[in-house]
Scaffold this active site. Structure first.
Site, PDB file in Angstrom:
ATOM      1  N   GLY A  36       8.842  -0.418   3.040  1.00  0.00           N
ATOM      2  CA  GLY A  36       9.149  -0.179   4.443  1.00  0.00           C
ATOM      3  C   GLY A  36       9.728  -1.398   5.119  1.00  0.00           C
ATOM      4  CB  SER A  81       6.050  -4.806   3.681  1.00  0.00           C
ATOM      5  OG  SER A  81       6.936  -3.838   3.171  1.00  0.00           O
ATOM      6  CG  LEU A 136       0.133  -2.998  -4.361  1.00  0.00           C
ATOM      7  CD1 LEU A 136      -1.161  -2.945  -3.553  1.00  0.00           C
ATOM      8  CD2 LEU A 136      -0.010  -3.936  -5.556  1.00  0.00           C
ATOM      9  CB  CYS A 193      -6.054   1.822   1.062  1.00  0.00           C
ATOM     10  SG  CYS A 193      -4.646   1.235   0.082  1.00  0.00           S
ATOM     11  CB  CYS A 202      -0.203   7.368   1.115  1.00  0.00           C
ATOM     12  SG  CYS A 202      -1.603   6.746   0.139  1.00  0.00           S
TER      13      CYS A 202
END
Length: 365
Positions: free
Chosen positions: A10, A13, A32, A101, A198
């Site tokens: 995205g 980041s 990841l 997460c 997600c």
């Protein structure tokens, strides 16, 4: 510093990694892989961590001129996040998989490996601010209140915060980030933000859970215990829900009823008036402190129970390893399993998982 930049694919980041490079750090990008379904593609803003996202992250790293790797964390993600999500719903709780997460993957598994490989810090695109004080590093809200993500970072402890970089924390708006990405020639400049869970990219949480938890018919009761309907799976309901109850017996006052509680042991859904959603007290364990722990066993704070909820002034007490919070005004529609994050102004004090609640409205009402 040697910095490992977590690159989701995205814009946030990517710009965070770019700013880490500009700051003179030795930066390596990593994406990841959290799903074994390698062919998965995004659908607009739904889903993340897909093969398309990995490609976008690689292009951004190439543009920045930094090394780039993909690390397979899919097995740990399944064990720590997906399986936990299913187990929490089975227990009648409402979990936050993004919190889990961050806690178990991005700032535990990733950070552990980064330190093992000699990196000094992990850099992410989260909107939050780190402040250095004589008492140690503190986690604060971001400058842009609309994008602030300090709530979902509330699970980080002092040791983890010591190895974090959040370059976007002082950015005034997301528009500034997108404009910067475009100026840098990053192809993700106008990529939609991901939302929803997600690992459920189609957004059908009810159907996804039904396949894994199963469907079992049970009673819907009011606060007195009288049955007013039936359901085909308690996991499909959340505290505060109004629609889709299909009650066979109307309320005596003719007003709509809302889900107040899920009782997994008896597979029962409890409903009642909207006023009964008001919560006078919350309590829980699994407590972590974001930096220094409170100096006293009782202290004033603000409590926030959802990522985009308004903070509410409250009093917190630490009793036998449990945190009990009494808000100045009742909280609305609190479910067990949610995360309560405590603040002192803009500073995150810590967080806990809500295990029990006390209604502000007596059952006799």
């Amino acid at each position: 510093m040697r910095v490992l930049a977590a690159m989701s694919g995205g814009v946030d980041s990517a710009v965070a990694a770019a700013r880490a490079v500009d700051a003179g750090h030795e930066v390596v990008g990593v994406h990841l892989a959290l799903s074994r379904a390698g062919g998965t593609l995004r659908t607009g803003s739904r889903g993340c961590c897909t093969i398309e996202d990995a490609m976008d992250a690689r292009r951004a790293a190439d543009r920045l001129g930094i090394p780039f790797y993909v690390w397979d964390f899919s097995e740990r993600f399944r064990d720590e996040v997906i399986d936990d999500f299913i187990a929490e719903y089975r227990a009648g709780r409402t979990p936050n998989p993004c919190m889990r997460c961050n806690e178990k993957i991005k700032f535990a598994a990733l950070l552990e490996r980064a330190i093992e490989l000699g990196f000094d810090a992990v850099c992410t695109g989260h909107y939050a601010t780190l402040v250095e004080t004589p008492e140690g590093r503190e986690l604060h809200r971001a400058s842009d209140a609309a994008k602030d993500q300090s709530y979902v970072l509330g699970v980080l402890d002092a040791d983890q915060l010591a190895h974090c970089l959040f370059p976007l924390g002082s950015t005034p708006s997301k528009a500034v980030v997108r404009a910067e990405a475009e100026e840098r020639g990053l192809t993700v400049a106008h990529k939609p933000d991901s939302h929803d869970i997600c690992f459920i990219p189609d957004g059908d949480t009810k159907g996804w859970l039904a396949e894994r938890v199963g469907v079992a018919e049970g009673p819907i009761v009011d606060r007195s215990g009288a049955q007013v309907g039936t359901h085909d799976g308690a996991h499909a309901y959340t505290v505060g829900q109004r629609r889709g109850l299909a009650l066979g017996t109307p309320a005596s006052d003719g007003k709509p009823r809302f889900v107040l509680e899920i009782r997994p042991v008896t597979n029962t859904v409890v409903v009642g008036p909207k006023e009964a959603l008001a919560t006078a007290e919350i309590a829980g364990s699994r407590v972590t402190w974001a930096g220094r722990a409170p100096d006293a066993a009782s202290f004033a704070c603000d409590v926030q129970i959802r990522a985009h909820a308004d903070p509410v002034p409250a009093r917190a007490e630490i009793l036998d390893g449990e945190v009990v919070v009494t808000p100045d005004e009742p909280l609305d529609g609190v479910a067990t399993g949610q995360t309560a994050v405590l603040y002192d102004g803009t500073r995150v004090i810590g967080q806990f998982t809500i295990d029990r609640t006390r209604s502000a409205v007596p059952i006799e009402a």
